[in-house]
Design a protein around this motif. Structure first.
Motif, short mmCIF file in Angstrom:
data_model
loop_
_atom_site.label_atom_id
_atom_site.label_comp_id
_atom_site.label_asym_id
_atom_site.label_seq_id
_atom_site.Cartn_x
_atom_site.Cartn_y
_atom_site.Cartn_z
N VAL A 40 0.86 -1.19 0.00
CA VAL A 40 0.00 0.00 0.00
C VAL A 40 0.89 1.23 0.00
O VAL A 40 1.86 1.30 0.75
CB VAL A 40 -0.92 0.02 1.25
N ARG A 41 0.59 2.19 -0.85
CA ARG A 41 1.35 3.45 -0.86
C ARG A 41 0.37 4.59 -1.02
O ARG A 41 -0.80 4.40 -1.32
CB ARG A 41 2.37 3.47 -1.99
N ILE A 62 -8.20 2.05 -4.30
CA ILE A 62 -7.98 2.80 -3.05
C ILE A 62 -8.24 1.89 -1.85
O ILE A 62 -9.24 1.17 -1.79
CB ILE A 62 -8.90 4.04 -2.99
N ASP A 63 -7.33 1.93 -0.90
CA ASP A 63 -7.48 1.17 0.33
C ASP A 63 -8.17 2.09 1.35
O ASP A 63 -7.53 2.92 1.99
CB ASP A 63 -6.12 0.70 0.85
N TRP A 64 -9.47 1.90 1.54
CA TRP A 64 -10.24 2.82 2.37
C TRP A 64 -9.92 2.66 3.84
O TRP A 64 -10.04 3.62 4.61
CB TRP A 64 -11.73 2.61 2.11
N ARG A 65 -9.53 1.50 4.27
CA ARG A 65 -9.19 1.30 5.68
C ARG A 65 -7.94 2.09 6.06
O ARG A 65 -7.91 2.79 7.08
CB ARG A 65 -8.98 -0.18 5.97
N LYS A 114 -4.97 10.19 4.98
CA LYS A 114 -4.46 10.45 3.64
C LYS A 114 -4.85 9.30 2.72
O LYS A 114 -4.87 8.13 3.14
CB LYS A 114 -2.94 10.60 3.66
N VAL A 115 -5.14 9.62 1.47
CA VAL A 115 -5.60 8.60 0.52
C VAL A 115 -4.45 7.67 0.16
O VAL A 115 -3.37 8.11 -0.25
CB VAL A 115 -6.18 9.26 -0.74
#
Length: 330
Positions: free
Chosen positions: A63-64, A75-78, A85-86
Motif C-alpha cells: 500500500v502506498r 484505493i485502500d479505504w481502511r 491520507k488517501v
C-alpha cells in the motif's frame, strides 16, 4: 537367507514397494518447468478481450500514498481512514500457479508384468511432477485415493511440507500393497473411487491451477467426465494413463483368467481371434479415455510399466503416446 531369497527381496523393494529415497531421487528426472496456462479464457470482469491467463492474475504487493493517475478502484479505504491520507493498493503479476498431484491407488493399480507395478510407476511419476513444480517455486498440493481412503494435502511451497507429501504417498502405497497381497483381506474395488476423488478436487482447486491425474482410469464413468469438463473450464489438466503390456497383448499361449475385481473372464491366448478382441478392447478403451480429455481441452499421455520413467514428459503441451501393444516381451 539364500541367494535366491535375497534377489527376490531386492527385486520387490525396487519394483513394487516404495521408499522415500526413491521419491526424493525423482527430482533428478524432473527437468521440466511448470508451463503457463496454454488455453485462452474470456475475462468477463475486465472486458471482452481474450486472456491467456486463468485465475486472479495479480496479487497484492503493498500500500502506498495515492498519486494522480492511480485507479480509484484500488484505493485502500481502511488505511485511508486510519491515516487521513488517501492510499492505494499496489498489485504485481502472479508468477506462480498451484499444482495438484492426483494419484489413484485403487486396487487395479497394484498389478504389473514388467519392471514395476502400475501403482509404483504412478507414484514415481507423481513424485517427478512434484519436483518439477516445487523446483520452479510453485505451491504443490496432493490428493491420493484408495478404494476407501482419501488423503488431502494443501498447496505449499515449503520443502518440509513437500517431503511430508511424498512421505504420505509412500505410506499409503505400501500400506495398500500389503493389504492387497495379504490373505486376510480380499481384493477391494470401489467403482466410485475416481468419481469421489474428482468431485472432492472440484471443492479444493482454485481457478488457474495445473492438475496432474495419474490413474489407469478403470472406473472412468459419465460422472467423472462431467467433473473433468468442469475442472478444465478454469484449470489446466494433464491426464496420465498408467497401463501394463498384458492389458494390451498376451504374448504366451495358454488359458488365462482375467478380473477387474468384480467379474472374471477366461481367455485362450492361443486363439488368435480372442487375442485380437483383447487387443481391440484395450485400444478402444484408450481411445475413449483420450477423447474424454481431448473434448475437455486437456492433455493426455499413455505410459506403460515397461517404459522407463524418463520416457514421459510432464509438459502438458506435449502429448505422449507410448506403445504398449508392440512392447517387446523379455
Amino acid at each position: 537367507m539364500t541367494e535366491h531369497s535375497v534377489t527376490a527381496k531386492q527385486a520387490r523393494e525396487h519394483s513394487i514397494e516404495l521408499s522415500l529415497e526413491q521419491l526424493i531421487a525423482c527430482q533428478y528426472w524432473a527437468k521440466e518447468s511448470i508451463p503457463l496456462p496454454h488455453k485462452k479464457t474470456r475475462a468477463h470482469l475486465v472486458g471482452g478481450h481474450l486472456s491467456p491467463f486463468k485465475g486472479r492474475g495479480m496479487e497484492f504487493a503493498e500500500v502506498r500514498q495515492y498519486q494522480p493517475g492511480d485507479d480509484i478502484r484500488t484505493i485502500d479505504w481502511r488505511v485511508t481512514a486510519r491515516t487521513g491520507k488517501v492510499h492505494t493498493k499496489i498489485f504485481q503479476e502472479e508468477r506462480e500457479r498451484p499444482v495438484y498431484i492426483v494419484t489413484d491407488l485403487q486396487d487395479t493399480m497394484f498389478f504389473g508384468s514388467r519392471n514395476r507395478f502400475k501403482s509404483t510407476l504412478a507414484c514415481l511419476h507423481s513424485a517427478r511432477a512434484f519436483w518439477a513444480a516445487f523446483n520452479t517455486g510453485n505451491r504443490v498440493a496432493g490428493l491420493f485415493s484408495t478404494a476407501n481412503e482419501h488423503i488431502e494435502l494443501k498447496p505449499s511451497n515449503r520443502r518440509q511440507n513437500g517431503l511430508r507429501l511424498l512421505q504420505r504417498l509412500m505410506e499409503l502405497h505400501n500400506q495398500r500393497l500389503e493389504s492387497v497381497y495379504s490373505e486376510a483381506e480380499a481384493y477391494n474395488i470401489n467403482q466410485n473411487s475416481l468419481q469421489e476423488m474428482l468431485m472432492r478436487l472440484r471443492h479444493l482447486v482454485k481457478g488457474g491451477s495445473l492438475i496432474y491425474i495419474f490413474s489407469d482410469f478403470m472406473n472412468l464413468n459419465d460422472d467423472c467426465r462431467q467433473h473433468l469438463t468442469y475442472l478444465a473450464q478454469h484449470n489446466d489438466i494433464y491426464g496420465v494413463m498408467i497401463a501394463d503390456p498384458l492389458e494390451a497383448s498376451i504374448p504366451l499361449p495358454g488359458q488365462y483368467t482375467l478380473t477387474d475385481g468384480l467379474r472374471h473372464i477366461r481367455i485362450d491366448a492361443s486363439n488368435q481371434r480372442d487375442m485380437q478382441q483383447h487387443q481391440q478392447a484395450f485400444e478402444q478403451r484408450v481411445a475413449q479415455i483420450r477423447q474424454n480429455f481431448t473434448l475437455s481441452q486437456s492433455a493426455f499421455a499413455l505410459c506403460s510399466t515397461a517404459d522407463s520413467i524418463t520416457d514421459l514428459s510432464l509438459d502438458p503441451n506435449i502429448q505422449n503416446s507410448l506403445s504398449l501393444v508392440n512392447a517387446e516381451v523379455k
